[in-house]
Motif scaffolding. Sequence first.
Motif, PDB file in Angstrom:
ATOM      1  N   LEU A 101      71.222  53.602  50.813  1.00 43.89           N
ATOM      2  CA  LEU A 101      70.905  53.881  49.383  1.00 43.89           C
ATOM      3  C   LEU A 101      69.490  54.761  49.627  1.00 43.89           C
ATOM      4  N   THR A 102      68.607  54.733  50.685  1.00 42.60           N
ATOM      5  CA  THR A 102      67.616  55.178  50.855  1.00 42.60           C
ATOM      6  C   THR A 102      67.803  56.551  51.264  1.00 42.60           C
ATOM      7  N   SER A 103      68.942  57.024  52.176  1.00 45.38           N
ATOM      8  CA  SER A 103      69.131  58.097  52.587  1.00 45.38           C
ATOM      9  C   SER A 103      69.600  59.306  51.642  1.00 45.38           C
ATOM     10  N   LYS A 104      69.952  58.668  50.180  1.00 46.19           N
ATOM     11  CA  LYS A 104      70.076  59.461  49.043  1.00 46.19           C
ATOM     12  C   LYS A 104      69.012  60.143  48.383  1.00 46.19           C
ATOM     13  N   LEU A 105      67.845  59.705  48.736  1.00 50.11           N
ATOM     14  CA  LEU A 105      66.648  59.967  48.143  1.00 50.11           C
ATOM     15  C   LEU A 105      65.957  61.270  49.032  1.00 50.11           C
ATOM     16  N   LYS A 106      65.157  61.849  48.409  1.00 44.80           N
ATOM     17  CA  LYS A 106      64.211  63.118  49.021  1.00 44.80           C
ATOM     18  C   LYS A 106      63.208  62.403  49.825  1.00 44.80           C
ATOM     19  N   LEU A 107      62.759  61.150  49.221  1.00 51.71           N
ATOM     20  CA  LEU A 107      61.605  60.452  49.999  1.00 51.71           C
ATOM     21  C   LEU A 107      61.725  58.926  49.581  1.00 51.71           C
ATOM     22  N   PHE A 108      61.582  58.315  50.514  1.00 52.67           N
ATOM     23  CA  PHE A 108      61.436  56.650  50.320  1.00 52.67           C
ATOM     24  C   PHE A 108      60.367  56.290  51.231  1.00 52.67           C
ATOM     25  N   SER A 109      59.610  55.530  50.624  1.00 49.71           N
ATOM     26  CA  SER A 109      58.410  54.766  51.290  1.00 49.71           C
ATOM     27  C   SER A 109      58.419  53.272  51.216  1.00 49.71           C
ATOM     28  N   ILE A 110      58.085  52.420  51.840  1.00 51.92           N
ATOM     29  CA  ILE A 110      58.043  50.884  51.756  1.00 51.92           C
ATOM     30  C   ILE A 110      57.026  50.477  52.215  1.00 51.92           C
ATOM     31  N   HIS A 111      56.302  49.447  51.522  1.00 55.59           N
ATOM     32  CA  HIS A 111      54.784  49.161  51.938  1.00 55.59           C
ATOM     33  C   HIS A 111      54.926  47.469  51.567  1.00 55.59           C
ATOM     34  N   HIS A 112      54.036  46.744  52.351  1.00 53.85           N
ATOM     35  CA  HIS A 112      53.690  45.574  52.276  1.00 53.85           C
ATOM     36  C   HIS A 112      52.530  45.213  51.297  1.00 53.85           C
ATOM     37  N   VAL A 113      52.625  44.447  50.396  1.00 51.47           N
ATOM     38  CA  VAL A 113      51.493  44.003  49.492  1.00 51.47           C
ATOM     39  C   VAL A 113      51.159  42.741  49.245  1.00 51.47           C
ATOM     40  N   LEU A 114      49.956  42.118  49.123  1.00 47.51           N
ATOM     41  CA  LEU A 114      49.809  40.787  48.916  1.00 47.51           C
ATOM     42  C   LEU A 114      50.464  40.180  47.707  1.00 47.51           C
ATOM     43  N   ARG A 115      50.683  39.009  47.771  1.00 51.83           N
ATOM     44  CA  ARG A 115      51.450  38.269  46.576  1.00 51.83           C
ATOM     45  C   ARG A 115      50.557  38.653  45.397  1.00 51.83           C
TER      46      ARG A 115
END
Length: 131
Positions: A101-115
Amino acid sequence: MKKFKIYCDGASKGNPGPSSIGIAVYEGETEVHSISRRISDGTNNMAEWAALEAGIEYCLSQGASEVTAYLDSELVVKQFKGEYKVKSPHLQIAKEKVKGLTSKLKLFSIHHVLREKNKRADKLANLAFES
């Protein structure tokens, strides 16, 4: 060019047990969509992957070209980035689906955030158990 931020959370009562997902979708600082639903029984990790998948699918359906995802599951974030191995075969399938799915996007980023930075998605995931 549509840019979305998604806050995703998965929940499992019993781990494994009844599971749900919660996703809050933002365009800029405005929440434009939310998802709160039960999914098939499974583990918390499965639910986290399912939430990420559902969030990206929604963004793609809205013509997104850029998506930034925030999860309080450090495990899923590190598994997605390849920093941790995905040992379970069904989670490997989930990872491959999300990567596709993310390969269909021009840009994808993923980040961990605190609860505490993911309260809206957590609330949505838990609301699904009430209906």
